[in-house]
Enzyme design. Structure first.
Site, PDB file in Angstrom:
ATOM      1  N   SER A  94       0.824  -1.206   0.000  1.00 22.20           N
ATOM      2  CA  SER A  94       0.000   0.000   0.000  1.00 22.20           C
ATOM      3  C   SER A  94       0.861   1.260   0.000  1.00 22.20           C
ATOM      4  O   SER A  94       0.595   2.219  -0.735  1.00 22.20           O
ATOM      5  CB  SER A  94      -0.933   0.001   1.218  1.00 22.20           C
ATOM      6  OG  SER A  94      -1.845  -1.068   1.156  1.00 22.20           O
ATOM      7  N   ARG A 142       1.424   3.916  -3.299  1.00 21.72           N
ATOM      8  CA  ARG A 142       1.121   5.337  -3.095  1.00 21.72           C
ATOM      9  C   ARG A 142       2.357   6.194  -3.334  1.00 21.72           C
ATOM     10  O   ARG A 142       2.284   7.245  -3.980  1.00 21.72           O
ATOM     11  CB  ARG A 142       0.576   5.557  -1.677  1.00 21.72           C
ATOM     12  CG  ARG A 142      -0.877   5.116  -1.508  1.00 21.72           C
ATOM     13  CD  ARG A 142      -1.254   4.974  -0.041  1.00 21.72           C
ATOM     14  NE  ARG A 142      -2.688   4.737   0.150  1.00 21.72           N
ATOM     15  CZ  ARG A 142      -3.294   3.576  -0.056  1.00 21.72           C
ATOM     16  NH1 ARG A 142      -2.586   2.536  -0.470  1.00 21.72           N
ATOM     17  NH2 ARG A 142      -4.596   3.437   0.148  1.00 21.72           N
ATOM     18  N   GLY A 197      -5.713  -4.062  -7.345  1.00 19.27           N
ATOM     19  CA  GLY A 197      -6.757  -3.076  -7.097  1.00 19.27           C
ATOM     20  C   GLY A 197      -6.237  -1.652  -7.122  1.00 19.27           C
ATOM     21  O   GLY A 197      -6.894  -0.747  -7.641  1.00 19.27           O
ATOM     22  N   SER A 227     -14.878  -0.207  -1.636  1.00 22.97           N
ATOM     23  CA  SER A 227     -13.428  -0.127  -1.467  1.00 22.97           C
ATOM     24  C   SER A 227     -12.999   1.301  -1.150  1.00 22.97           C
ATOM     25  O   SER A 227     -13.421   2.246  -1.828  1.00 22.97           O
ATOM     26  CB  SER A 227     -12.703  -0.595  -2.731  1.00 22.97           C
ATOM     27  OG  SER A 227     -11.310  -0.417  -2.600  1.00 22.97           O
ATOM     28  N   SER A 228     -12.124   1.440  -0.153  1.00 21.20           N
ATOM     29  CA  SER A 228     -11.538   2.745   0.152  1.00 21.20           C
ATOM     30  C   SER A 228     -10.619   3.212  -0.967  1.00 21.20           C
ATOM     31  O   SER A 228     -10.268   4.397  -1.033  1.00 21.20           O
ATOM     32  CB  SER A 228     -10.756   2.673   1.464  1.00 21.20           C
ATOM     33  OG  SER A 228      -9.657   1.789   1.350  1.00 21.20           O
ATOM     34  N   GLU A 250      -8.686  -6.727   5.184  1.00 23.47           N
ATOM     35  CA  GLU A 250      -7.632  -7.493   4.520  1.00 23.47           C
ATOM     36  C   GLU A 250      -6.961  -8.484   5.472  1.00 23.47           C
ATOM     37  O   GLU A 250      -6.300  -9.428   5.030  1.00 23.47           O
ATOM     38  CB  GLU A 250      -6.584  -6.558   3.920  1.00 23.47           C
ATOM     39  CG  GLU A 250      -5.760  -5.779   4.924  1.00 23.47           C
ATOM     40  CD  GLU A 250      -4.915  -4.715   4.245  1.00 23.47           C
ATOM     41  OE1 GLU A 250      -3.694  -4.745   4.435  1.00 23.47           O
ATOM     42  OE2 GLU A 250      -5.479  -3.881   3.518  1.00 23.47           O
ATOM     43  N   HIS A 287     -12.879  -8.318  -3.380  1.00 23.32           N
ATOM     44  CA  HIS A 287     -11.418  -8.240  -3.460  1.00 23.32           C
ATOM     45  C   HIS A 287     -10.910  -9.134  -4.592  1.00 23.32           C
ATOM     46  O   HIS A 287     -11.626  -9.359  -5.568  1.00 23.32           O
ATOM     47  CB  HIS A 287     -10.813  -8.595  -2.109  1.00 23.32           C
ATOM     48  CG  HIS A 287     -10.911  -7.472  -1.116  1.00 23.32           C
ATOM     49  ND1 HIS A 287     -10.123  -7.391   0.014  1.00 23.32           N
ATOM     50  CD2 HIS A 287     -11.711  -6.383  -1.069  1.00 23.32           C
ATOM     51  CE1 HIS A 287     -10.419  -6.307   0.699  1.00 23.32           C
ATOM     52  NE2 HIS A 287     -11.389  -5.681   0.061  1.00 23.32           N
ATOM     53  N   ARG A 324     -13.758 -13.321  -1.064  1.00 22.24           N
ATOM     54  CA  ARG A 324     -12.991 -13.958   0.010  1.00 22.24           C
ATOM     55  C   ARG A 324     -13.879 -14.699   1.004  1.00 22.24           C
ATOM     56  O   ARG A 324     -13.456 -15.703   1.590  1.00 22.24           O
ATOM     57  CB  ARG A 324     -12.124 -12.918   0.719  1.00 22.24           C
ATOM     58  CG  ARG A 324     -10.929 -12.490  -0.107  1.00 22.24           C
ATOM     59  CD  ARG A 324     -10.079 -11.433   0.563  1.00 22.24           C
ATOM     60  NE  ARG A 324      -8.835 -11.233  -0.197  1.00 22.24           N
ATOM     61  CZ  ARG A 324      -7.987 -10.241   0.013  1.00 22.24           C
ATOM     62  NH1 ARG A 324      -8.236  -9.329   0.950  1.00 22.24           N
ATOM     63  NH2 ARG A 324      -6.885 -10.145  -0.719  1.00 22.24           N
ATOM     64  N   LYS A 364       1.822 -11.649  -5.450  1.00 12.65           N
ATOM     65  CA  LYS A 364       1.136 -10.357  -5.557  1.00 12.65           C
ATOM     66  C   LYS A 364       1.713  -9.339  -4.578  1.00 12.65           C
ATOM     67  O   LYS A 364       1.886  -8.162  -4.911  1.00 12.65           O
ATOM     68  CB  LYS A 364      -0.356 -10.558  -5.292  1.00 12.65           C
ATOM     69  CG  LYS A 364      -1.195  -9.286  -5.329  1.00 12.65           C
ATOM     70  CD  LYS A 364      -2.664  -9.613  -5.073  1.00 12.65           C
ATOM     71  CE  LYS A 364      -3.515  -8.358  -4.957  1.00 12.65           C
ATOM     72  NZ  LYS A 364      -3.578  -7.605  -6.220  1.00 12.65           N
TER      73      LYS A 364
END
Length: 441
Positions: free
Chosen positions: A30, A34, A103, A176-177, A321, A348, A352, A418
């Site tokens: 993450s 970013r 994502g 999703s955020s 998650e 996701h 899941r 991943k």
């Protein structure tokens, strides 16, 4: 240890003794993605130290290169590969971007493409075409950007017009955020900045949004929360920055859960004292299962007696998650384990909730899908096939179950590439411990 043959099922090692291990993890997915995006939009060159090297981060790198950034490898100081030097360039169109199953790529990169000078086509893996994308498409259209899409999902084409006016928009980020973070990350490059309101049945993951805001603030951007579900990013420069990426705390979940499953002690190196990562919630999530934690000298030490795992009821809306790992512990528990607040994880990498229910049932367990979660009842388990469903979190959940259940066969441990390509080697190293033994395959 040689890399396992990912074309064949991976037999999850079964622990034969209590754990005594020290683990170092690669960088946060993450934070890496970013940082890559903001470096590509910055006013000068940036260097990312200890970034994650995984399929998701590789997809982000290639996508940003397609959009005009120069990203090159430089010597690093860690065990997980080189650093990355990023030089921004004019955002350009005329390319096609394969988002794989990432994502962040499929939600973040189309917003950047809107600032380019032509069309950019987006597509991904077969399952990527099932992931929620309606808010990406509708928010771009609300901002005046042309998007060609037959359905509210991949594939679609974004037509960049060199600038986006910005202003005030509403979206539904219940799924999703990442829909919020994608817009906030690019908002400083909009002519009027961005005021974003979430309107939906479920509040998105606030820790991930706070991570995005903090990443922007570190680069000098005025980015803040202005309401319960509203955020503001002012237009202006994005500073160049040399930054060190924290270890991925969400990827720590199976390693820390392993202590609960079999007992002993695991130390995670490089655990930050302050962080915006969701994985920071792991110590308190594992406490109801008998784990104790101590943070000192940049390391998190987790201990547990092992043996009977108590039941628990957890609301994990802020940490979806991490839910697959907790559900895996539930499959080993001596009492019922109920995890709620996670309905959004159906969208996701795979559904899941359905994947976990099916995998636990395949081993003889009792798991029930709830409207917003999963309930697992105690039941004896036997070895058998554990399907990863192309999902790294489902694959590592199978590894946790395999610690106590001989013969768990994860069909695709390569799915962990991943976010943590070294997972099989790190898992084996944890089980070997200082003495070099501690598991059977």
């Amino acid at each position: 240890m040689p890399n396992p043959d990912h074309s064949r099922p991976w037999t999850a090692p079964t622990a034969t003794s209590r754990l005594d291990a020290r683990v170092q993890l690669p960088g946060s997915k993450s934070l890496t993605n970013r940082a890559l995006l903001l470096a590509a939009l910055a006013d000068g060159g940036s260097t990312l130290h200890r970034p994650l090297r995984s399929r998701d981060s590789r997809i982000m790198v290639e996508g940003l290169r397609s959009l005009g950034a120069t990203i090159r490898e430089t010597p690093g100081d860690g065990r997980f590969g080189p650093d990355l030097a990023v030089t921004p360039g004019p955002i350009r169109g005329g390319s096609s971007i394969d988002c794989g199953l990432a994502g962040t790529a499929m939600r973040f990169l189309p917003i950047v493409a809107a600032l380019g000078d032509g069309p950019v086509a987006f597509d991904g893996d077969p399952h990527a075409r099932e992931r929620p994308m309606a808010e990406t498409i509708s928010s771009l259209r609300a901002l005046g950007v042309r998007v060609d899409a037959e359905e509210p999902r991949l594939p679609f084409t974004v037509h960049g017009a060199r600038s986006v006016r910005g202003g005030e928009i509403e979206i539904d980020a219940s799924a999703s955020s990442q829909f919020v973070s994608a817009l906030l990350l690019v908002g400083a490059r909009f002519d009027e900045g961005l005021t974003l309101h979430h309107r939906g049945e479920r509040l998105p993951s606030l820790p991930h949004i706070e991570m995005t805001l903090e990443a922007l603030r570190q680069r000098g951007v005025d980015a803040r929360r202005v309401g319960d579900a509203s955020w503001r990013v002012e237009p202006g420069p994005i500073a160049a920055l040399d930054e060190r990426i924290e270890p991925d705390l969400s990827n720590a979940a199976p390693f820390l859960a392993a202590v609960v499953a079999v007992g002993g002690r695991v130390v995670l190196d490089g655990w930050p004292r302050e962080t915006t990562q969701v994985g920071a919630l792991l110590p308190q999530l594992l406490e109801p299962f008998g784990a104790t934690s101590r943070l000192a000298d940049g390391c998190l030490e987790v201990e547990a007696v092992g043996g009977a795992i108590p039941g628990a009821s957890l609301d994990m809306h802020a940490a979806g998650e991490l839910a697959p790992t907790i559900v895996a512990l539930g499959a080993l528990a001596s009492g019922p384990v109920e995890v709620t607040g996670i309905g959004h994880i159906r969208g996701h990498e795979t559904d899941r909730i359905r994947a976990l229910v099916d995998d636990i049932a395949a081993l003889g367990g009792r798991a029930q899908a709830l409207p917003d979660g999963i309930r697992v009842e105690p039941a004896p388990l036997a070895g058998g096939a554990w399907r990863a469903f192309d999902d790294h979190r489902i694959a590592t959940a199978g590894a946790v179950v395999g610690l106590r259940v001989p013969g768990v066969e994860v069909d695709d441990i390569g799915a962990t590439a991943k976010t943590i390509p070294e997972f099989p080697e790190l898992w084996a190293g944890m089980l070997a411990g200082p003495g070099g033994e501690g598991a059977t395959a």
